[in-house]
Motif scaffolding. Structure first.
Motif, PDB file in Angstrom:
ATOM      1  N   TYR A 217       0.884  -1.172   0.000  1.00 44.39           N
ATOM      2  CA  TYR A 217       0.000   0.000   0.000  1.00 44.39           C
ATOM      3  C   TYR A 217       0.919   1.217   0.000  1.00 44.39           C
ATOM      4  CZ  TYR A 217       1.170  -0.587   4.919  1.00 44.39           C
ATOM      5  OH  TYR A 217       1.867  -0.798   6.093  1.00 44.39           O
ATOM      6  N   ASP A 246       3.930   3.622   8.707  1.00 41.36           N
ATOM      7  CA  ASP A 246       3.048   2.477   8.436  1.00 41.36           C
ATOM      8  C   ASP A 246       3.420   1.996   7.044  1.00 41.36           C
ATOM      9  OD1 ASP A 246       0.971   0.749   7.847  1.00 41.36           O
ATOM     10  OD2 ASP A 246      -0.612   2.048   8.627  1.00 41.36           O
ATOM     11  N   ASP A 258       1.776  -5.563   6.902  1.00 39.47           N
ATOM     12  CA  ASP A 258       1.210  -4.250   7.234  1.00 39.47           C
ATOM     13  C   ASP A 258       1.638  -3.923   8.669  1.00 39.47           C
ATOM     14  OD1 ASP A 258      -0.326  -1.978   7.532  1.00 39.47           O
ATOM     15  OD2 ASP A 258      -2.255  -3.034   7.588  1.00 39.47           O
ATOM     16  N   THR A 260       3.082  -0.907  11.605  1.00 40.20           N
ATOM     17  CA  THR A 260       3.293   0.488  11.992  1.00 40.20           C
ATOM     18  C   THR A 260       4.148   0.547  13.250  1.00 40.20           C
ATOM     19  OG1 THR A 260       1.064   0.998  11.211  1.00 40.20           O
ATOM     20  CG2 THR A 260       2.163   2.685  12.514  1.00 40.20           C
ATOM     21  N   GLU A 389      -3.796  -2.960  15.660  1.00 37.87           N
ATOM     22  CA  GLU A 389      -3.210  -1.636  15.441  1.00 37.87           C
ATOM     23  C   GLU A 389      -3.925  -0.524  16.212  1.00 37.87           C
ATOM     24  OE1 GLU A 389      -3.941  -0.066  11.406  1.00 37.87           O
ATOM     25  OE2 GLU A 389      -4.616  -2.072  10.867  1.00 37.87           O
ATOM     26  N   GLU A 429       1.352  -1.337  15.158  1.00 38.42           N
ATOM     27  CA  GLU A 429       0.610  -2.343  14.374  1.00 38.42           C
ATOM     28  C   GLU A 429       1.473  -3.560  14.095  1.00 38.42           C
ATOM     29  OE1 GLU A 429      -0.467  -1.037  10.378  1.00 38.42           O
ATOM     30  OE2 GLU A 429      -2.022  -2.587  10.275  1.00 38.42           O
TER      31      GLU A 429
HETATM   32 MN    MN Z   1      -0.927  -0.255   8.450  1.00 37.24          MN
END
Ligand code: MN
Ligand code: GLY
Ligand code: MN
Length: 460
Positions: A217, A246, A258, A260, A389, A429
């Motif tokens: 992302y 992140d 994913d 953070t 998260e 996260e």
């Molecule tokens: Mn994230």
């Protein structure tokens, strides 16, 4: 596209389509999609195959389709035209790809319409491909988040498979986790020399790219952590700032991480930053501690809300009992999003299907301020991968909203809150696999305790 030398997914792909065949009794055609042009046809955005296609075909083949029926896979794609080799090099041929992914047969695209009768599909996130789907199937295709008829039946069947991960998927997800952990360490190390956020971002993405992966992302690397999905990187780094990063890697086969972390630019949290950081970390740890099969993820979210509310009461920022504050959604002034989501081929796994994947069939999105952004509302089962998260943010659009402010006038000690002005946004996260016994944190190798994070930045 190239075929990785160590590609070994064919047995898993076979098992997946055999499992699908047990759930539905009609043929299925899934399209991979095509790349989109940026400014002229030959200058394209990087191609990303549809995740439903990838789940059964394994490789990100552009402009391809697969037909699944009774556990068999037919591959439809055209070999690259001869002049394409000049610009893109030799591409693997249809028959070679078919052999590697364990297809039972392979045909050029022109054959697809004759094999399309009564097939179900899922709309690809690309209008040109949706039109092709509609033409080949000779019927309208509804968006992926509101399918009808056999497409809905297919969608539910695929959800039931993709909700939990097999060993082949987990091997990829672990690799994405390993690379992501190192990317975050690189970002922490780069903080003291970087002048602006982009310097930290480049260190993080540089590691991901060096491992021949991409980002799952758009990276969030910001000293304005209160902007939840910040996509700007121009702010200078000041000693009192918190850096919120992140960032997650995606393997070449499309599987995501994913993660953070939030760290002090100076290398040392201020006392106010440390107070809030420890509350967010306590919520993170308590949620992971509770995760096991059968647990309701909604309760995990509410546990985080409760711990954050209690922590803010203890600091004198909120007034009242944590139970009452959560019931009144006061925690959401500072923790407005959900505790996490499914993770897999998509960073928000299967979110193209709206809430069909994230929510149990008898559950719908809440209109409550403190629950409306919950992306996952299901009982957990072994093999699910979820993020945890929790966060704390001071979002001006929320805290200065006259309605919210007057509603919660007496439940927030606004004067006390002002002393925490150097805490704009904190999120922690990790990627948590639900196992038979409890959990495995795929990203546990990345420290998250305040002192450990400070050590990594190198100020101590
Ligand atoms: Mn994230
Ligand atoms: N990286 C987006 C999210 O954490 O949901
Ligand atoms: Mn996430």
């Amino acid at each position: 596209m190239h075929i990785p030398k160590d590609f070994s997914m064919a047995p898993a792909l076979r098992r997946r389509r055999q499992q699908l065949a047990k759930l539905i009794d009609f043929p299925v055609i899934l399209w991979s999609g095509r790349s989109c042009s940026r400014n002229f046809p030959a200058n394209t955005y990087p191609f990303r195959a549809s995740s439903h296609f990838l789940y059964f075909a394994g490789l990100p083949i552009e402009n391809a389709a697969i037909r699944l029926e009774a556990g068999k896979l037919e591959l439809f794609m055209d070999d690259a035209p001869t002049d394409s080799a000049l610009w893109h090099g030799e591409m693997p041929k249809r028959d070679e790809i078919a052999a590697v992914i364990g297809a039972d047969a392979a045909f050029p695209m022109t054959e697809l319409p004759s094999r399309a009768n009564d097939a179900g599909t899922i709309a690809v996130q690309n209008m040109a491909t949706q039109q092709q789907q509609s033409q080949v199937l000779n019927r309208p295709i509804f968006p992926a988040n509101s399918p009808e008829g056999i497409d809905l039946e297919l969608t539910k069947a695929i959800i039931s498979l993709r909700l939990t991960h097999d060993d082949a998927a987990l091997a990829e997800l672990r690799q994405a986790g390993v690379v992501t952990v190192e990317a975050h360490k690189a970002g922490m190390r780069a903080t003291q020399t970087a002048k602006i956020e982009a310097g930290v971002r480049s260190a993080m993405e540089s590691h991901i790219i060096s491992q021949n992966m991409g980002c799952s992302y758009s990276s969030i690397v910001t000293v304005c952590g209160e902007v939840l999905h910040n996509d700007q990187y121009h702010h200078p780094l000041q000693p009192g700032d918190l850096m919120l990063a992140d960032v997650g890697a995606e393997t070449t086969l499309g599987w995501a991480a994913d993660v953070t972390r939030t760290w002090p630019v100076s290398g040392k949290f201020s006392p106010t930053q440390r107070d809030i950081y420890d509350i967010v970390l306590a919520a993170h740890d308590a949620c992971i501690e509770k995760i096991r099969p059968g647990v309701d993820y909604r309760h995990i979210h509410l546990l985080a809300c409760q711990i954050i509310a209690q922590g803010l009461v203890d600091l004198g920022i909120l007034r009242g009992s944590a139970e009452y504050l959560v019931e009144m959604d006061v925690h959401a002034l500072f923790f407005p999003h959900g505790i996490g989501h499914l993770l897999g081929l998509d960073v928000h796994d299967m979110e193209d299907l709206g809430d069909l994947a994230g929510y149990e069939e008898d559950r719908v999105r809440s209109h409550r301020f403190g629950l409306g952004y919950l992306r996952l509302n299901r009982l957990l089962s072994a093999g699910m991968l979820v993020t945890i998260e929790p966060g704390f943010y001071q979002v001006p659009a929320i805290l200065n909203d006259p309605t919210l402010r007057s509603k919660h006038q007496n439940l927030v000690n606004w004067d006390k809150l002002e002393k925490f002005a150097d805490v704009r946004g904190i999120r922690i996260e990790d990627d948590v696999l639900v196992t038979q016994k409890g959990t495995e944190i795929l990203t546990a190798a990345l420290p998250n305790k305040a002192e450990e994070v400070e050590d990594l930045i190198g100020a101590n």
